[in-house]
Write an enzyme that holds these catalytic residues in place. Structure first.
Site, short mmCIF file in Angstrom:
data_model
loop_
_atom_site.label_atom_id
_atom_site.label_comp_id
_atom_site.label_asym_id
_atom_site.label_seq_id
_atom_site.Cartn_x
_atom_site.Cartn_y
_atom_site.Cartn_z
NE ARG A 34 -23.23 -12.13 2.39
CZ ARG A 34 -23.25 -12.95 3.19
NH1 ARG A 34 -24.59 -12.81 2.81
NH2 ARG A 34 -22.30 -14.63 3.38
CD GLU A 35 -17.77 -2.73 2.99
OE1 GLU A 35 -17.65 -2.29 2.11
OE2 GLU A 35 -17.49 -1.97 4.86
CB CYS A 67 -20.83 -2.35 -3.14
SG CYS A 67 -18.72 -3.30 -2.63
CG ASP A 101 -2.62 1.11 0.48
OD1 ASP A 101 -2.90 -0.08 0.98
OD2 ASP A 101 -1.88 1.99 0.78
CG PHE A 122 -29.72 -9.41 -0.87
CD1 PHE A 122 -29.04 -10.24 0.10
CD2 PHE A 122 -29.74 -8.66 -1.06
CE1 PHE A 122 -27.65 -9.27 0.11
CE2 PHE A 122 -28.68 -7.67 -0.88
CZ PHE A 122 -27.81 -8.51 -0.81
CE LYS A 134 -22.61 -5.36 4.89
NZ LYS A 134 -23.12 -6.42 4.81
CE LYS A 173 -5.24 2.04 4.32
NZ LYS A 173 -5.91 1.45 3.25
N GLY A 187 -27.10 1.15 0.34
CA GLY A 187 -26.40 1.53 0.35
C GLY A 187 -25.11 0.92 0.19
C1 UDX Z 1 -22.40 -6.31 -1.94
C2 UDX Z 1 -22.59 -7.67 -2.35
O1 UDX Z 1 -23.49 -8.57 -1.57
C3 UDX Z 1 -21.43 -8.34 -2.23
O2 UDX Z 1 -21.83 -9.67 -3.38
C4 UDX Z 1 -20.31 -7.43 -3.21
O3 UDX Z 1 -19.19 -7.79 -3.36
C5 UDX Z 1 -20.45 -6.14 -2.61
O4 UDX Z 1 -21.67 -5.13 -2.25
P1 UDX Z 1 -22.28 -4.86 0.87
O5 UDX Z 1 -22.40 -3.47 -0.40
O6 UDX Z 1 -21.22 -5.49 1.55
O7 UDX Z 1 -22.00 -6.65 -0.28
O8 UDX Z 1 -23.59 -4.94 1.52
P2 UDX Z 1 -24.96 -6.27 1.27
O9 UDX Z 1 -24.38 -7.23 2.75
O10 UDX Z 1 -25.17 -6.88 -0.30
O11 UDX Z 1 -26.03 -5.33 1.47
C6 UDX Z 1 -26.64 -3.91 1.04
C7 UDX Z 1 -27.08 -2.99 1.11
O12 UDX Z 1 -28.39 -3.91 1.16
C8 UDX Z 1 -27.03 -2.80 2.49
O13 UDX Z 1 -27.48 -0.95 2.29
C9 UDX Z 1 -28.17 -3.44 3.51
O14 UDX Z 1 -28.49 -2.77 5.01
C10 UDX Z 1 -29.06 -4.05 2.59
N1 UDX Z 1 -29.97 -4.79 1.93
C11 UDX Z 1 -29.41 -6.16 2.39
C12 UDX Z 1 -31.61 -4.82 2.87
O15 UDX Z 1 -31.95 -3.55 2.96
N2 UDX Z 1 -32.06 -5.87 3.06
C13 UDX Z 1 -31.33 -6.73 2.73
O16 UDX Z 1 -32.22 -8.25 3.10
C14 UDX Z 1 -30.22 -7.46 2.35
#
Ligand code: UDX
Length: 429
Positions: free
Chosen positions: A154-155, A260, A35, A249, A322, A40, A257
């Site tokens: 997923r984060e 990604c 990096d 989901f 989240k 960091k 938000g």
């Molecule tokens: C996402 C994809 O899931 C992952 O595969 C990709 O590599 C990166 O983007 P992430 O952004 O970490 O991962 O969050 P994720 O868990 O997918 O949730 C995305 C958004 O959707 C969040 O704001 C979450 O709160 C919202 N969400 C998710 C909902 O509102 N309801 C759900 O049932 C699931």
């Protein structure tokens, strides 16, 4: 080093790079993470994680102790004898929505003339369709293969997702190079999809866009249910038994938000518009998401005004986009907070880990109980378990008012009604 263990360089130690480097080392490879941020790198060497990610600190420490995971700011001395170089660099949205590839471009230019023949460069960052070709051109060496290997992390569960992938996608004009990258994921039992770079990059964007559209659909269904008096939680449960829809989901919330979905939907829509093939379903999903965030904001404002006027004390629970992450990038909770601040001055916030660049404009307290004490209205915006673990009676005893806007549907309205509290969620009578 056995035939299946390889020397890997990982460029970038953010959410993707640090997880990728530490997990590749855990799989048995010899990894050096690079990096440009000296502070960091120094911090990581001392065990200070730059991001909140369950299980990451442990596997970083394990990798360092085993000697298979190193950290440095030296790019060229690291890549000069690497068999694989993973690019895990930021590709933030630029002002017009397209992805800013300057970080990748500047690194790829430094590779020119400095890599061993046969080195494989792996694009892990989410890059627009056709970017693998761009990296190939910048390196300008036909013996170097560039493979697109998008991440689906997923984060909050990135380590788990990396070590337990549901599929591995590799895109390369040279299928052998693609298979060599797929083989790095030692022990993974999942399908490896070897395809061309454009298709691999498209898989990443379409997956995220589809998931974002799914959440927009669920939230619009919550709005519909609110209008007709149906219970969106029960409705989604009814859908979840259909294997064509899937049973995850499907949780309504304050809107989607993060770093990604917003970035990837903008980039996909931008690429589609350039190709004169607009993806209007995704464009509408983005607009619908913005409207939904406003709808949830209005619900909180109405709840506060109806009960206590504009001087109501509002407690915001959750600031990250989240639960189980400290990431506030494009967080709906932050958008809602900023909108509420325009009409309300008595707002207090709590989030267990969210990392905000500037806390000054926010009255942030350090515990859940402190946040809800004296609050006329409580708004739950992320689904941290501690918010639903606190017994209803404790909310009742500490709050000054009696209404909770539960934008994550994590509380049981019946249990709270026994202690005189009303739990209000869009689309849940
Ligand atoms: C996402 C994809 O899931 C992952 O595969 C990709 O590599 C990166 O983007 P992430 O952004 O970490 O991962 O969050 P994720 O868990 O997918 O949730 C995305 C958004 O959707 C969040 O704001 C979450 O709160 C919202 N969400 C998710 C909902 O509102 N309801 C759900 O049932 C699931």
């Amino acid at each position: 080093m056995s035939r299946s263990q390889h020397k890997i360089a990982v460029i970038g130690t953010g959410y993707v790079g640090l997880t990728t480097g530490a997990c590749l080392a855990k799989l048995g490879h010899y990894v050096t993470c690079v990096d440009i941020d000296e502070a960091k790198i120094a911090g990581i060497k001392e065990g200070q994680m730059p991001i909140y990610e369950e299980g990451l600190a442990e596997i970083v420490q394990e990798g360092q102790l085993s000697g298979r995971l190193n950290f440095t700011t030296q790019l060229l001395t690291t890549v000069v004898d690497a068999e694989f170089i993973f690019l895990c660099l930021p590709t933030p949205p630029s002002s017009d929505g397209s992805a800013d590839l300057s970080a990748i471009q500047s690194v790829a230019k430094q590779f020119k003339g400095n890599l061993l023949p046969g080195t494989i460069v792996v694009n892990k960052s989410t890059v627009p369709v056709n970017s693998a070709l761009m990296v190939q051109d910048l390196i300008g060496d036909p013996t170097i293969d560039v493979v697109s290997n998008p991440e689906f992390l997923r984060e909050g569960s990135a380590v788990h997702d990396f070590l337990n992938p549901e599929r591995i996608v590799v895109g390369c004009d040279n299928p052998l190079a693609g298979e060599r990258v797929g083989a790095l994921y030692l022990g993974s039992q999942c399908p490896v999809i070897v395809t061309d770079p454009v298709s691999a990059e498209s898989i990443k964007y379409m997956a995220n866009a589809f998931l974002a559209m799914k959440i927009s659909f669920v939230n619009q269904a919550a709005d519909f249910c609110d209008a007709v008096g149906a219970n969106v939680v029960e409705v989604m449960r009814g859908l979840s038994f259909d294997s064509r829809i899937g049973n995850t989901f499907l949780s309504p919330g304050p809107g989607w938000g993060g770093s990604c979905f917003p970035k990837d939907t903008r980039a996909l829509v931008s690429t589609a518009q350039e190709a004169q093939r607009p993806m209007t379903l995704i464009e509408e999903s983005m607009r619908s998401n913005e409207r939904h965030i406003s709808t949830v904001t209005a619900l909180i404002t109405k709840t506060a005004r109806d009960a206590y006027g504009t001087d109501a004390r509002i407690a915001i629970l959750g600031l990250s986009f989240k639960a189980r992450t400290d990431d506030v990038r494009e967080s709906p909770a932050i958008a809602i907070l900023e909108a509420l601040q325009k009409a309300h001055s008595n707002i207090v916030c709590y989030d267990p880990v969210a990392k905000m660049a500037d806390n000054s404009s926010v009255n942030r307290v350090n515990s859940l109980k402190e946040a809800i004490t004296g609050a006329h209205v409580v708004a739950i915006l992320t689904e941290w378990a501690e918010f639903s673990d606190l017994p209803p009676i404790e909310y009742a005893e500490l709050m000054a008012g009696n209404t909770i806007v539960d934008a994550r549907y994590v509380l049981d309205p019946l249990q709270f009604s026994y202690v005189g509290l009303t739990v209000r969620s869009l689309g849940r009578p």
